[in-house]
Design an enzyme around this catalytic site. Structure first.
Site, PDB file in Angstrom:
ATOM      1  N   GLU A 280       9.566  16.324  15.425  1.00  0.00           N
ATOM      2  CA  GLU A 280      10.105  16.218  14.070  1.00  0.00           C
ATOM      3  C   GLU A 280       9.513  17.345  13.214  1.00  0.00           C
ATOM      4  OE1 GLU A 280       8.837  12.699  11.902  1.00  0.00           O
ATOM      5  OE2 GLU A 280      10.837  12.448  11.082  1.00  0.00           O
TER       6      GLU A 280
ATOM      7  N   GLU B  57      10.121   1.317  10.209  1.00  0.00           N
ATOM      8  CA  GLU B  57      11.101   2.409  10.093  1.00  0.00           C
ATOM      9  C   GLU B  57      10.332   3.698  10.315  1.00  0.00           C
ATOM     10  OE1 GLU B  57      14.267   2.065   9.591  1.00  0.00           O
ATOM     11  OE2 GLU B  57      14.447   0.008   8.875  1.00  0.00           O
TER      12      GLU B  57
ATOM     13  N   CYS C  47      13.609  11.490   7.092  1.00  0.00           N
ATOM     14  CA  CYS C  47      13.645  11.009   8.473  1.00  0.00           C
ATOM     15  C   CYS C  47      15.022  11.187   9.084  1.00  0.00           C
ATOM     16  CB  CYS C  47      13.233   9.545   8.508  1.00  0.00           C
ATOM     17  SG  CYS C  47      14.133   8.562   7.312  1.00  0.00           S
TER      18      CYS C  47
ATOM     19  N   LYS D  15       0.871  -1.181   0.000  1.00  0.00           N
ATOM     20  CA  LYS D  15       0.000   0.000   0.000  1.00  0.00           C
ATOM     21  C   LYS D  15       0.906   1.228   0.000  1.00  0.00           C
ATOM     22  CE  LYS D  15      -1.528   2.905   2.800  1.00  0.00           C
ATOM     23  NZ  LYS D  15      -1.438   4.063   1.903  1.00  0.00           N
TER      24      LYS D  15
END
Ligand code: NAP
Length: 475
Positions: free
Chosen positions: A379, A244, A278, A168
């Site tokens: 973040e 992850e 990331c 997906k």
């Protein structure tokens, strides 16, 4: 969508639109899959598993090598698809295509190095054999920020191991996923071995993929919040899990480092993919003796970055993925400035001229960042470089480690002992030493704590798709 070797519509006939984030252009429509489509994809992957798992490693390696060749032949076209749909500058798209292709080559090579062991027994009439077998059907869920390499980093090792896949992709980048599926399909991956569900409703698909007993493993890349939900659901049926997740990378400039060299590195790294990575630095710790020179170099570099549509010549920073992303970056910058930080360059949305039709935030350097600011903990996922001055090199690693994340970290130093001690003390999975690109298909990629479970790339990335079987043999 791609099910059992064919491009198909959603059973409901529903579609959703794909939009260019730089200018709002309607790029096309793709099927909007639902639960029943995901179940059909799992059925196809389950049916194909036996035959694919029985192919020889040589056959699987050949198919993957074919895919690697095709991806390189199509590199230019793939980069254009990526820039149009995801927004990064064309040069960065070309670099991602090369990086993504390298995972296919790496795991094509690793496929033939899958070996077993002959182990000792305490009994003279017994022998032990240990071999590795594919886990089965793999459910893969991927993000939009690296819309091709995140697919190949999962699909290539899964296929090399002998697994079948239901993917997906992110709602924002289904055309990138389609292009990668065309590569694998054209390279001869048999029907049912790879399947893809595009959707604008991820939760029901996630529910099917994490609870269907025919799925043996979940591999996910994305935010920590979603990863936690999916890993918990998959844990309920004891699936193998690798996730992850997000990061909050520290970038440390030690007192013995060259501040100009470090600032050039930080500027090159921070604005890659408009900060939507990331492993992007989110806390830049600069020793107070260097902070002036470091900041001046950073500002000078950032002032030169041109922001705009990534398909135009000379653009260094493209759009963010959507307006919510721009609003999040804006809120973090506003919060930091309200608490005493200074935006030395940038600091706001860009809406002039043709930028008004896209989602742009100005490349920004923030000085005077402190621990009470949201940007220090959350973040950012945008083009903002937060600089923090520190005075004690003995405690800077403690500051760097003061986060729940543990993905990437960077240190600049000219002293070998400092470099090695810092690498040992940092609680992060990936560490750059005077280096802003500590990643490759050949090395493990992944994080600790809230940054995830498991590793991708390298030999470890293949082991994630394998089970160990032991045979005790009486002779
Ligand atoms: P996200 O919102 O977590 O989405 C990632 C994927 O999960 C997308 O395909 C998304 O679908 C899907 N998803 C969302 N909710 C779901 C649900 N309830 N069930 C099933 N699937 C669901 O993350 P993102 O914004 O796309 O990506 C950015 C994040 O990824 C950042 O935190 C970044 O640090 C992380 N990241 C980590 C790595 C790494 O290797 N550690 C690499 C790249 C990115 P939709 O697109 O439809 O929402």
């Amino acid at each position: 969508m791609f099910i059992n070797g064919e491009w198909v519509d959603a059973r409901s006939g529903a579609t959703f639109a794909v939009i260019n984030p730089a200018n709002g252009e309607h790029l096309g429509d793709v099927p909007d899959g639902a639960r029943e489509d995901a179940e059909l994809a799992i059925t196809a992957a389950d049916a194909a598993f036996h035959d694919w798992s029985m192919t020889t490693a040589y056959e699987r390696a050949d198919v993957l090598m074919g895919a690697w060749t095709l991806m390189r032949e199509r590199a230019d076209a793939l980069a254009h698809v990526m820039t149009a749909e995801q927004g990064k500058p064309l040069r960065a798209s070309a670099a991602e295509v090369a990086y993504g292709a390298d995972f296919i080559r790496w795991f094509a090579e690793e496929a033939r190095r899958l070996t077993g062991e002959w182990l000792p027994s305490a009994r003279s009439n017994q022998r032990f054999l240990s071999v590795q077998a594919p886990v089965g059907v793999v459910a893969a869920i991927t993000p939009w920020n690296y819309p091709m390499s995140m697919l190949t980093r999962k699909m290539a090792p899964a296929l090399a191991a002998g697994c079948t896949v239901v993917l997906k992709p992110a709602e924002a980048t289904p055309l990138n996923a389609r292009a990668i599926f065309e590569v694998f399909h054209d390279a001869g991956v048999p029907p049912g071995v790879i399947n893809m569900i595009t959707t604008s409703q991820p939760a029901p698909i996630g529910d099917v993929l994490t609870t269907d007993p025919r799925v043996a493993k979940l591999t996910f890349t994305g935010s920590t919040a979603v990863g936690r939900v999916l890993a918990s659901a998959a844990g309920g049926s004891l699936k193998r899990i690798s996730v992850e997740l997000g990061g909050h990378a520290p970038f440390i400039v030690m007192p013995d480092a060259d501040p100009v060299h470090a600032a050039k590195g930080a500027a090159a790294l921070k604005f890659l993919n408009a900060g939507q990575a990331c492993i992007s630095p989110n806390r830049i710790y600069v020793h107070q003796d260097h902070v002036e020179q470091f900041t001046a170099t950073m500002v000078e570099r950032v002032e030169r970055v041109k922001t705009g549509n990534g398909s135009h010549e000379g653009i260094g920073c493209g759009p963010l993925v959507n307006d919510a992303a721009v609003a999040k970056v804006e809120a973090q910058v506003d919060d930091a400035v309200a608490k005493g930080a200074s935006a030395l360059v940038g600091g706001s949305r860009l809406t002039d001229g043709e930028l008004a039709a896209g989602h742009f935030f100005a490349p920004t350097v923030l000085s005077g960042v402190t621990t009470d600011m949201a940007i220090y903990r959350e973040e950012t996922f945008g083009p903002v470089a937060p600089i923090i001055a520190y005075d004690d090199p003995d405690t800077v690693v403690d500051l760097a480690n003061d986060t729940n994340y543990g993905l990437a970290a960077y240190v600049y130093t000219n002293d070998l002992s400092t470099a090695l001690r810092t690498v040992e003390a940092l609680r992060f999975g990936i560490i750059g030493v005077n280096d802003v690109n500590p990643t490759s298909a050949s090395v493990p990629f992944g994080g600790m704590n809230d940054s995830g479970l498991g590793r991708e790339g390298a030999r470890e990335g293949l082991l994630e798709y394998l089970e160990t079987k032991t045979a005790g043999i009486a002779i």
